[in-house]
Design a protein around this motif. Sequence first.
Motif, PDB file in Angstrom:
ATOM      1  N   PHE A   1      23.889  -9.076   8.237  1.00 50.43           N
ATOM      2  CA  PHE A   1      24.661  -8.525   9.191  1.00 50.43           C
ATOM      3  C   PHE A   1      26.053  -8.730   8.995  1.00 50.43           C
ATOM      4  O   PHE A   1      26.831  -8.247   9.567  1.00 50.43           O
ATOM      5  N   GLY A   2      26.551  -9.022   7.874  1.00 55.47           N
ATOM      6  CA  GLY A   2      27.976  -9.251   7.668  1.00 55.47           C
ATOM      7  C   GLY A   2      28.618  -7.896   7.607  1.00 55.47           C
ATOM      8  O   GLY A   2      29.798  -7.741   7.683  1.00 55.47           O
ATOM      9  N   GLY A   3      28.007  -6.631   7.221  1.00 58.34           N
ATOM     10  CA  GLY A   3      28.456  -5.611   7.079  1.00 58.34           C
ATOM     11  C   GLY A   3      28.909  -5.103   8.356  1.00 58.34           C
ATOM     12  O   GLY A   3      30.093  -4.124   8.468  1.00 58.34           O
ATOM     13  N   ALA A   4      28.408  -5.729   9.509  1.00 56.79           N
ATOM     14  CA  ALA A   4      28.878  -5.087  10.909  1.00 56.79           C
ATOM     15  C   ALA A   4      29.811  -5.951  11.645  1.00 56.79           C
ATOM     16  O   ALA A   4      30.330  -5.766  12.639  1.00 56.79           O
ATOM     17  N   MET A   5      30.261  -7.003  10.676  1.00 63.32           N
ATOM     18  CA  MET A   5      31.501  -8.088  11.134  1.00 63.32           C
ATOM     19  C   MET A   5      32.604  -7.641  10.659  1.00 63.32           C
ATOM     20  O   MET A   5      32.758  -7.767   9.409  1.00 63.32           O
TER      21      MET A   5
ATOM     22  N   VAL B   1      36.005  -9.131  10.484  1.00 63.30           N
ATOM     23  CA  VAL B   1      37.000 -10.220  10.778  1.00 63.30           C
ATOM     24  C   VAL B   1      38.561  -9.594  10.605  1.00 63.30           C
ATOM     25  O   VAL B   1      38.872  -9.026   9.679  1.00 63.30           O
ATOM     26  N   PRO B   2      39.306  -9.779  11.911  1.00 62.48           N
ATOM     27  CA  PRO B   2      40.740  -9.184  11.516  1.00 62.48           C
ATOM     28  C   PRO B   2      41.766  -9.561  10.286  1.00 62.48           C
ATOM     29  O   PRO B   2      42.348  -8.659   9.861  1.00 62.48           O
ATOM     30  N   ASP B   3      41.466 -10.926   9.941  1.00 60.74           N
ATOM     31  CA  ASP B   3      42.276 -11.437   8.819  1.00 60.74           C
ATOM     32  C   ASP B   3      41.592 -11.700   7.777  1.00 60.74           C
ATOM     33  O   ASP B   3      42.282 -12.597   7.007  1.00 60.74           O
ATOM     34  N   GLY B   4      40.554 -11.243   7.404  1.00 61.53           N
ATOM     35  CA  GLY B   4      39.877 -11.496   5.972  1.00 61.53           C
ATOM     36  C   GLY B   4      38.461 -10.853   6.088  1.00 61.53           C
ATOM     37  O   GLY B   4      37.941 -10.204   6.745  1.00 61.53           O
ATOM     38  N   GLU B   5      37.698 -11.726   4.894  1.00 61.52           N
ATOM     39  CA  GLU B   5      36.338 -11.132   4.883  1.00 61.52           C
ATOM     40  C   GLU B   5      35.322 -11.869   5.525  1.00 61.52           C
ATOM     41  O   GLU B   5      35.719 -13.126   5.800  1.00 61.52           O
ATOM     42  N   TYR B   6      34.325 -11.536   5.954  1.00 55.75           N
ATOM     43  CA  TYR B   6      33.418 -12.175   6.920  1.00 55.75           C
ATOM     44  C   TYR B   6      32.651 -13.308   6.244  1.00 55.75           C
ATOM     45  O   TYR B   6      32.463 -14.471   6.751  1.00 55.75           O
ATOM     46  N   LEU B   7      32.277 -13.311   4.967  1.00 57.54           N
ATOM     47  CA  LEU B   7      32.133 -14.479   4.323  1.00 57.54           C
ATOM     48  C   LEU B   7      32.830 -15.550   4.233  1.00 57.54           C
ATOM     49  O   LEU B   7      32.339 -16.816   4.338  1.00 57.54           O
ATOM     50  N   ASP B   8      34.203 -15.225   4.184  1.00 58.03           N
ATOM     51  CA  ASP B   8      35.061 -16.499   4.028  1.00 58.03           C
ATOM     52  C   ASP B   8      35.071 -17.111   5.659  1.00 58.03           C
ATOM     53  O   ASP B   8      35.350 -18.207   5.869  1.00 58.03           O
ATOM     54  N   PHE B   9      35.057 -16.428   6.639  1.00 60.38           N
ATOM     55  CA  PHE B   9      34.470 -16.931   8.034  1.00 60.38           C
ATOM     56  C   PHE B   9      33.427 -17.594   8.222  1.00 60.38           C
ATOM     57  O   PHE B   9      33.589 -18.610   8.729  1.00 60.38           O
TER      58      PHE B   9
ATOM     59  N   SER C   1      28.680 -20.930  19.410  1.00 63.27           N
ATOM     60  CA  SER C   1      30.088 -21.646  19.031  1.00 63.27           C
ATOM     61  C   SER C   1      30.675 -20.711  18.039  1.00 63.27           C
ATOM     62  O   SER C   1      30.117 -19.495  17.922  1.00 63.27           O
ATOM     63  N   SER C   2      31.712 -20.975  17.416  1.00 59.76           N
ATOM     64  CA  SER C   2      32.141 -20.150  16.622  1.00 59.76           C
ATOM     65  C   SER C   2      31.819 -20.009  14.913  1.00 59.76           C
ATOM     66  O   SER C   2      32.595 -19.573  14.180  1.00 59.76           O
ATOM     67  N   VAL C   3      30.431 -20.444  14.949  1.00 55.19           N
ATOM     68  CA  VAL C   3      29.955 -20.514  13.566  1.00 55.19           C
ATOM     69  C   VAL C   3      29.639 -19.216  13.047  1.00 55.19           C
ATOM     70  O   VAL C   3      30.150 -19.015  11.670  1.00 55.19           O
ATOM     71  N   PHE C   4      29.319 -18.329  13.679  1.00 53.18           N
ATOM     72  CA  PHE C   4      28.876 -16.723  13.208  1.00 53.18           C
ATOM     73  C   PHE C   4      29.882 -15.848  13.747  1.00 53.18           C
ATOM     74  O   PHE C   4      30.122 -14.707  13.201  1.00 53.18           O
ATOM     75  N   VAL C   5      30.481 -16.061  14.890  1.00 52.34           N
ATOM     76  CA  VAL C   5      31.356 -15.006  15.427  1.00 52.34           C
ATOM     77  C   VAL C   5      32.406 -15.852  16.382  1.00 52.34           C
ATOM     78  O   VAL C   5      32.334 -17.003  16.619  1.00 52.34           O
TER      79      VAL C   5
ATOM     80  N   GLY D   1      42.108 -15.348  14.461  1.00 51.89           N
ATOM     81  CA  GLY D   1      43.456 -15.190  15.182  1.00 51.89           C
ATOM     82  C   GLY D   1      43.406 -15.452  16.610  1.00 51.89           C
ATOM     83  O   GLY D   1      44.240 -14.997  17.141  1.00 51.89           O
ATOM     84  N   ALA D   2      42.366 -16.643  17.200  1.00 50.46           N
ATOM     85  CA  ALA D   2      42.691 -16.990  18.611  1.00 50.46           C
ATOM     86  C   ALA D   2      43.794 -17.753  18.637  1.00 50.46           C
ATOM     87  O   ALA D   2      44.224 -18.582  17.893  1.00 50.46           O
ATOM     88  N   THR D   3      44.335 -17.682  19.927  1.00 43.63           N
ATOM     89  CA  THR D   3      45.680 -18.497  20.251  1.00 43.63           C
ATOM     90  C   THR D   3      45.513 -19.533  21.325  1.00 43.63           C
ATOM     91  O   THR D   3      46.641 -19.998  21.767  1.00 43.63           O
ATOM     92  N   ASP D   4      44.035 -19.790  21.922  1.00 41.04           N
ATOM     93  CA  ASP D   4      44.077 -20.729  22.934  1.00 41.04           C
ATOM     94  C   ASP D   4      44.306 -21.757  22.339  1.00 41.04           C
ATOM     95  O   ASP D   4      44.341 -22.442  21.334  1.00 41.04           O
ATOM     96  N   TRP D   5      44.370 -23.079  23.440  1.00 41.49           N
ATOM     97  CA  TRP D   5      44.794 -24.475  23.021  1.00 41.49           C
ATOM     98  C   TRP D   5      43.721 -25.008  22.132  1.00 41.49           C
ATOM     99  O   TRP D   5      44.079 -25.779  21.186  1.00 41.49           O
ATOM    100  N   ALA D   6      42.421 -24.683  22.449  1.00 42.19           N
ATOM    101  CA  ALA D   6      41.663 -25.624  21.672  1.00 42.19           C
ATOM    102  C   ALA D   6      41.693 -24.933  20.172  1.00 42.19           C
ATOM    103  O   ALA D   6      41.088 -25.703  19.109  1.00 42.19           O
ATOM    104  N   SER D   7      41.678 -23.676  20.144  1.00 43.22           N
ATOM    105  CA  SER D   7      41.979 -23.134  18.666  1.00 43.22           C
ATOM    106  C   SER D   7      43.217 -23.426  17.939  1.00 43.22           C
ATOM    107  O   SER D   7      43.031 -23.990  16.642  1.00 43.22           O
TER     108      SER D   7
END
Length: 258
Positions: free
Chosen positions: A43-47, A49-57, A182-186, A221-227
């Motif tokens: 599935f990684g090819g469809a992801m 990530v704005p600031d890097g590679e999906y595997l690093d995320f 959660s933010s584990v996968f996306v 790149g989320a900018t909310d308080w929790a992030s």
Amino acid sequence: MTAISDATALTGRILLHWRQRPGSILVGLLFPVLMVLMFGYLFGGAMAVPDGEYLDFLIPGMLAMTMLFGLEAMVVAVTTDAAKGVTERIRAMPVATTAILAGRSAADLLNAVVGLAVMVVTGLLVGWAPERGFLPTLAAFGLLLWLRFAFTWVGIYLGLLLKTPESAVAVQILVWPVGFLSSVFVSPVTMPGWLGAISTWNPLSATATAIRDLFGNPTWGATDWASTHSVTLALLWPAVLTAIFLPLAARQYRALGR
């Protein structure tokens, strides 16, 4: 000192039991590896990530997810001991409640360390690496084990409450929605607003986001308080869970057989 020696002996009992069934332990260690390969390469090819590679995320998220898997494993272990009469035999011995529960918790943390080592090696083999040096990396692993410690007490309490391995299946089913929501996968920013809000404040998301930052990996790149305060939340959430479920587990254990 008696409580410490009792806890050490009970930890050894659990480790010896694991040694006698290496197959199930091996499956538990390799299942997260399979998930990394599946999500990273299928599935990684469809992801994007704005600031890097999906595997690093993905890798930091899967490190956090591995800590969650400890909850269902603990429920199964506790209910299995209860079904086989092991719990009642230990209760009949002159052993402190704190030593019994601490021994199980200590054994689970040792298992978590091995699981983390397997996942880190997997990450390195697929090209992931921490980018911010030794101390932030050490802090990230500390947050992961802190989360596992909290989930351990949730698992012990639920295992004592449910009592039978059959009823533990319900917990295993519920663990997956918690993990995926959660933010584990996306990133939660890719979800509908209300669903993203729930995902953002998930304890698993707090730790996943915090260790991504500590590793220097992509965070979407989320900018909310929790992030932006994820490390604070990664410290607070396990503290809250432990403060709730450790006393509940001790009370439930003392109430067995009444």
